[in-house]
Structures are given as C-alpha cells and as structure tokens.
Design a protein around this motif. Structure first.
Motif, mmCIF file in Angstrom:
data_model
loop_
_atom_site.group_PDB
_atom_site.id
_atom_site.type_symbol
_atom_site.label_atom_id
_atom_site.label_comp_id
_atom_site.label_asym_id
_atom_site.label_seq_id
_atom_site.Cartn_x
_atom_site.Cartn_y
_atom_site.Cartn_z
ATOM 1 N N GLN A 186 0.821 -1.350 0.024
ATOM 2 C CA GLN A 186 0.070 -0.040 0.049
ATOM 3 C C GLN A 186 0.821 1.296 -0.051
ATOM 4 O OE1 GLN A 186 -2.493 -0.501 3.112
ATOM 5 N NE2 GLN A 186 -3.925 -1.885 2.201
ATOM 6 N N GLU A 187 2.042 1.220 0.231
ATOM 7 C CA GLU A 187 3.122 2.270 0.116
ATOM 8 C C GLU A 187 3.050 2.915 -1.229
ATOM 9 O OE1 GLU A 187 7.714 2.585 0.030
ATOM 10 O OE2 GLU A 187 6.908 1.583 1.930
ATOM 11 N N ASP A 188 3.138 4.312 -1.154
ATOM 12 C CA ASP A 188 3.039 5.062 -2.361
ATOM 13 C C ASP A 188 4.472 5.346 -2.758
ATOM 14 O OD1 ASP A 188 1.943 6.379 -4.691
ATOM 15 O OD2 ASP A 188 1.430 8.319 -3.575
ATOM 16 N N ASN A 189 4.802 4.292 -3.733
ATOM 17 C CA ASN A 189 6.091 4.643 -4.295
ATOM 18 C C ASN A 189 6.411 4.838 -5.750
ATOM 19 O OD1 ASN A 189 5.876 2.056 -4.543
ATOM 20 N ND2 ASN A 189 7.462 1.267 -3.217
ATOM 21 N N GLY A 190 5.342 4.929 -6.419
ATOM 22 C CA GLY A 190 5.486 4.767 -7.658
ATOM 23 C C GLY A 190 5.401 3.656 -8.443
ATOM 24 N N LYS B 214 6.135 -4.554 -6.626
ATOM 25 C CA LYS B 214 6.468 -3.861 -5.538
ATOM 26 C C LYS B 214 6.975 -4.996 -4.340
ATOM 27 C CE LYS B 214 3.240 0.007 -4.877
ATOM 28 N NZ LYS B 214 2.384 0.568 -4.144
#
Length: 81
Positions: free
Chosen positions: A34-38, A44
């Motif tokens: 769920q981390e927004d790292n592009g 992921k």
C-alpha cells in the motif's frame, strides 16, 4: 489397513494450529504493497517479482511472435518442388 484408519488422525494433527504458532506477516506485507512509491503493484514485492514479471512478459511476447510466424507460414502457398 491400520495405516489407512489412522490417516484422518494424522491429517488433523498436521493442520492443528496449536502445534506450531506462526507470526502473522500480513500487516507488514500490506504496508509494503500500500506504500505510494510509484511502482506498479506487480513489482512491489522486490527483485523476485521483477524477475518473474520479465520472464512472463518474455514468454508471452515470444509465444505471440512464434504464433504469428506459423500462421504466416500456414497462409503462404507452398512452392512446387
């Protein structure tokens, strides 16, 4: 025959949750995904996910190319020999 009769007991013992407690890793993995790292979700997971994605895409593109090649070969008339 005795072995077959004891099979259900052995199977239930293997799936018993009190025999071995495992740590729940789902919350940790949810944070990673769920981390927004592009990054797209299919890569992921790290290096393994990237390699599996590239292998899958290579097999897909190669298979499509071979299919198109053989369809083209099947459509062309054969030369007189």
């Amino acid at each position: 025959m005795r072995h077959l009769l004891s099979l259900p007991r052995l199977a239930s013992r293997a799936f018993n949750t009190t025999a071995r407690q495992m740590k729940n890793k789902v919350p940790e993995r949810q944070k990673v995904f769920q981390e927004d790292n592009g990054l797209p979700v299919h890569i992921k997971g790290g290096t393994t996910d990237v390699l599996l994605y590239r292998l899958t895409m290579t097999i897909t593109v190669t298979g499509t190319a071979f299919s198109c090649y053989w369809l083209l070969m099947a459509c062309l008339p054969k030369g007189k020999a």
